[in-house]
Write a protein that holds these residues in place. Structure first.
Motif, PDB file in Angstrom:
ATOM      1  N   GLN A 248       5.140  14.602 -10.322  1.00 33.14           N
ATOM      2  CA  GLN A 248       6.281  14.689 -11.230  1.00 33.14           C
ATOM      3  C   GLN A 248       5.901  14.537 -12.701  1.00 33.14           C
ATOM      4  N   LYS A 249       4.620  14.320 -12.954  1.00 30.77           N
ATOM      5  CA  LYS A 249       4.133  14.184 -14.324  1.00 30.77           C
ATOM      6  C   LYS A 249       4.899  13.092 -15.084  1.00 30.77           C
ATOM      7  N   CYS A 250       5.173  12.006 -14.365  1.00 34.87           N
ATOM      8  CA  CYS A 250       5.913  10.888 -14.960  1.00 34.87           C
ATOM      9  C   CYS A 250       4.952   9.732 -15.201  1.00 34.87           C
ATOM     10  N   ASP A 251       5.434   8.694 -15.907  1.00 38.09           N
ATOM     11  CA  ASP A 251       4.566   7.545 -16.134  1.00 38.09           C
ATOM     12  C   ASP A 251       4.630   6.598 -14.939  1.00 38.09           C
ATOM     13  N   VAL A 252       3.774   5.595 -14.955  1.00 38.85           N
ATOM     14  CA  VAL A 252       3.645   4.705 -13.803  1.00 38.85           C
ATOM     15  C   VAL A 252       4.930   3.924 -13.545  1.00 38.85           C
ATOM     16  N   ALA A 253       5.584   3.455 -14.592  1.00 35.78           N
ATOM     17  CA  ALA A 253       6.809   2.676 -14.417  1.00 35.78           C
ATOM     18  C   ALA A 253       7.879   3.508 -13.718  1.00 35.78           C
ATOM     19  N   ASP A 254       8.065   4.746 -14.144  1.00 32.93           N
ATOM     20  CA  ASP A 254       9.047   5.619 -13.508  1.00 32.93           C
ATOM     21  C   ASP A 254       8.663   5.907 -12.060  1.00 32.93           C
ATOM     22  N   ALA A 255       7.388   6.127 -11.829  1.00 32.81           N
ATOM     23  CA  ALA A 255       6.926   6.425 -10.479  1.00 32.81           C
ATOM     24  C   ALA A 255       7.162   5.246  -9.535  1.00 32.81           C
ATOM     25  N   LEU A 256       6.888   4.035 -10.004  1.00 32.67           N
ATOM     26  CA  LEU A 256       7.134   2.850  -9.174  1.00 32.67           C
ATOM     27  C   LEU A 256       8.621   2.684  -8.893  1.00 32.67           C
ATOM     28  N   SER A 257       9.460   2.965  -9.883  1.00 33.60           N
ATOM     29  CA  SER A 257      10.905   2.866  -9.692  1.00 33.60           C
ATOM     30  C   SER A 257      11.385   3.871  -8.647  1.00 33.60           C
ATOM     31  N   GLN A 258      10.909   5.104  -8.749  1.00 31.81           N
ATOM     32  CA  GLN A 258      11.289   6.127  -7.772  1.00 31.81           C
ATOM     33  C   GLN A 258      10.785   5.764  -6.378  1.00 31.81           C
ATOM     34  N   ALA A 259       9.562   5.253  -6.303  1.00 35.01           N
ATOM     35  CA  ALA A 259       8.994   4.894  -5.009  1.00 35.01           C
ATOM     36  C   ALA A 259       9.792   3.776  -4.354  1.00 35.01           C
ATOM     37  N   ARG A 260      10.167   2.767  -5.129  1.00 38.25           N
ATOM     38  CA  ARG A 260      10.963   1.664  -4.570  1.00 38.25           C
ATOM     39  C   ARG A 260      12.306   2.177  -4.053  1.00 38.25           C
ATOM     40  N   GLN A 261      12.917   3.082  -4.799  1.00 38.93           N
ATOM     41  CA  GLN A 261      14.194   3.636  -4.370  1.00 38.93           C
ATOM     42  C   GLN A 261      14.044   4.425  -3.073  1.00 38.93           C
ATOM     43  N   SER A 262      12.964   5.174  -2.955  1.00 40.24           N
ATOM     44  CA  SER A 262      12.733   5.971  -1.748  1.00 40.24           C
ATOM     45  C   SER A 262      12.440   5.107  -0.532  1.00 40.24           C
ATOM     46  N   LEU A 263      11.952   3.895  -0.771  1.00 43.05           N
ATOM     47  CA  LEU A 263      11.558   3.028   0.329  1.00 43.05           C
ATOM     48  C   LEU A 263      12.628   2.020   0.727  1.00 43.05           C
ATOM     49  N   THR A 264      13.840   2.203   0.238  1.00 40.91           N
ATOM     50  CA  THR A 264      14.930   1.334   0.674  1.00 40.91           C
ATOM     51  C   THR A 264      15.180   1.548   2.161  1.00 40.91           C
TER      52      THR A 264
ATOM     53  N   ALA B 280       0.828  -1.206   0.000  1.00 44.78           N
ATOM     54  CA  ALA B 280       0.000   0.000   0.000  1.00 44.78           C
ATOM     55  C   ALA B 280       0.864   1.259   0.000  1.00 44.78           C
ATOM     56  N   ILE B 281       1.937   1.241   0.779  1.00 44.08           N
ATOM     57  CA  ILE B 281       2.844   2.398   0.798  1.00 44.08           C
ATOM     58  C   ILE B 281       3.464   2.590  -0.577  1.00 44.08           C
ATOM     59  N   LEU B 282       3.944   1.508  -1.180  1.00 44.98           N
ATOM     60  CA  LEU B 282       4.588   1.590  -2.492  1.00 44.98           C
ATOM     61  C   LEU B 282       3.622   2.106  -3.550  1.00 44.98           C
ATOM     62  N   SER B 283       2.450   1.505  -3.651  1.00 41.84           N
ATOM     63  CA  SER B 283       1.492   1.880  -4.687  1.00 41.84           C
ATOM     64  C   SER B 283       0.976   3.303  -4.488  1.00 41.84           C
ATOM     65  N   THR B 284       0.731   3.666  -3.236  1.00 38.32           N
ATOM     66  CA  THR B 284       0.222   5.002  -2.946  1.00 38.32           C
ATOM     67  C   THR B 284       1.268   6.057  -3.262  1.00 38.32           C
ATOM     68  N   LEU B 285       2.494   5.823  -2.818  1.00 44.84           N
ATOM     69  CA  LEU B 285       3.574   6.778  -3.092  1.00 44.84           C
ATOM     70  C   LEU B 285       3.778   6.939  -4.592  1.00 44.84           C
ATOM     71  N   ALA B 286       3.786   5.845  -5.326  1.00 49.46           N
ATOM     72  CA  ALA B 286       3.968   5.914  -6.775  1.00 49.46           C
ATOM     73  C   ALA B 286       2.836   6.708  -7.427  1.00 49.46           C
ATOM     74  N   SER B 287       1.617   6.523  -6.954  1.00 50.33           N
ATOM     75  CA  SER B 287       0.480   7.262  -7.512  1.00 50.33           C
ATOM     76  C   SER B 287       0.629   8.759  -7.276  1.00 50.33           C
ATOM     77  N   TYR B 288       1.054   9.124  -6.067  1.00 49.69           N
ATOM     78  CA  TYR B 288       1.279  10.541  -5.777  1.00 49.69           C
ATOM     79  C   TYR B 288       2.368  11.112  -6.690  1.00 49.69           C
ATOM     80  N   LEU B 289       3.402  10.326  -6.951  1.00 49.84           N
ATOM     81  CA  LEU B 289       4.504  10.802  -7.790  1.00 49.84           C
ATOM     82  C   LEU B 289       4.075  10.981  -9.248  1.00 49.84           C
ATOM     83  N   VAL B 290       3.159  10.137  -9.719  1.00 51.64           N
ATOM     84  CA  VAL B 290       2.623  10.321 -11.078  1.00 51.64           C
ATOM     85  C   VAL B 290       2.006  11.706 -11.196  1.00 51.64           C
ATOM     86  N   LEU B 291       1.293  12.121 -10.160  1.00 56.92           N
ATOM     87  CA  LEU B 291       0.680  13.454 -10.156  1.00 56.92           C
ATOM     88  C   LEU B 291       1.731  14.554 -10.050  1.00 56.92           C
TER      89      LEU B 291
END
Length: 331
Positions: free
Chosen positions: A303-319, A290-301
């Motif tokens: 940073q105006k990026c696509d979902v794949a980039d947002a998920l990658s950034q979210a995973r990196q932030s959650l290390t 839930a944290i990963l998916s939610t954070l990625a969704s917020y980042l799509v908004l």
């Protein structure tokens, strides 16, 4: 004083053939009278429940939102968060893990305004209850909220402070046994006029209605989706349609499934469990995704990026190295 408002009740209450929806202007004036307590209790109840029976049109909601925003104290708009998030549903099956996604945003330089309300007797866990246990304590003035934004990057102001009249209507659920349009209006409020806002909804097609409303405010970039329990939290156990409105136009993107299997309902709803997971001392099958998916969704908004980039950034932030109890520690 009462006769003008009775006309609005007649417009929406004459039945399938005689009634009609309110125009944006009519909706604005009607809601302004309701919020200013210029109607009787009977009139207010009749108006809200007639709307509830046939559901509000986007045009009516836009007029209602116009009225709500006009009645917010100007001082509130001196707050300048990057992101506005309404927290109105309350959780009943899982903990409010989206608050930890908010914490990550704060650690990465975003300032976030949270606002919400609670319905007595609902048995739900609201953000206002969870946040103090996470270290974000209640504030009751704009100056204190500004200081919280500076110190922690996040603040929470209750609707009872932002727009007391709307909060009163939300709490009428105890009287009606039903929610009213106030729950929708609060999610759409964006009281500080932040550039970005997030709206979680529960019922099917409400996200589409929110989009039609958001398209009428082109200066605001909005994200709306059907969140867990109606809160602004993406459930990674299923695909989620993200509706992003920019410059008056809405785009739909899909946040994919990120969970390997479904999680069971939380038994105790203990907020301390969130801190244990965050510190790496415990695991939560639902919470992690839930944290990963939610954070990625917020980042799509944001940073105006696509979902794949947002998920990658979210995973990196959650290390593990990037995790902090951000709502507890000062910046």
């Amino acid at each position: 004083m009462q006769q003008p408002f009775s006309e609005y009740i007649k417009i929406i209450g004459k039945g399938q053939k005689g009634g009609r929806s309110l125009t944006r202007d009519e909706a604005y004036h009607a809601m302004k009278m309701v919020l200013a307590n210029e109607v009787t209790g009977d009139q207010r109840g009749a108006f809200l429940m007639l709307l509830r029976t046939r559901e509000e049109t986007p045009e009516e909601v836009i007029g209602f939102v116009d009225a709500c925003r006009e009645l917010i104290e100007p001082e509130v708009k001196t707050l300048t968060p990057t992101l506005d998030i309404g927290c109105y549903a309350g959780k009943r099956r899982q903990l409010p893990w989206y608050l930890l996604a908010v914490a990550v945003l704060a650690n990465n330089g975003y300032s976030v305004m949270l606002h919400g309300a609670h319905e007595p007797g609902s048995g739900r866990l609201y953000a206002s209850i969870a946040l103090p246990q996470l270290g974000l304590f209640e504030v009751s003035s704009i100056e204190d909220a500004k200081q919280q934004l500076t110190d922690k990057g996040v603040t929470y102001l209750d609707l009872s402070y932002l727009l007391p009249a709307l909060d009163t209507i939300i709490k009428l659920r105890e009287v009606f046994g039903l929610r009213s349009c106030a729950n929708t209006l609060a999610r759409l409020l964006n009281p500080t006029a932040a550039q970005f806002c997030v709206q979680g909804v529960y019922h099917m097609h409400l996200d589409h209605k929110h989009c039609r409303v958001n398209e009428n405010y082109p200066s605001i970039d909005a994200l709306c989706f059907r969140g867990d329990g109606g809160d602004p939290e993406v459930n990674g156990e299923r695909e989620t349609e993200l509706f992003i409105t920019r410059n008056g136009e809405t785009e739909e993107v899909i946040m994919p499934v990120v969970a390997d299997k479904w999680a069971l309902k939380d038994k105790d709803m203990n907020v301390n469990d969130m801190l244990d997971v965050w510190a790496g001392n415990a695991n939560s099958l639902y919470g992690e995704q839930a944290i990963l998916s939610t954070l990625a969704s917020y980042l799509v908004l944001l940073q105006k990026c696509d979902v794949a980039d947002a998920l990658s950034q979210a995973r990196q932030s959650l290390t593990a190295g990037g995790r902090k109890t951000l709502l507890i520690e000062e910046k």
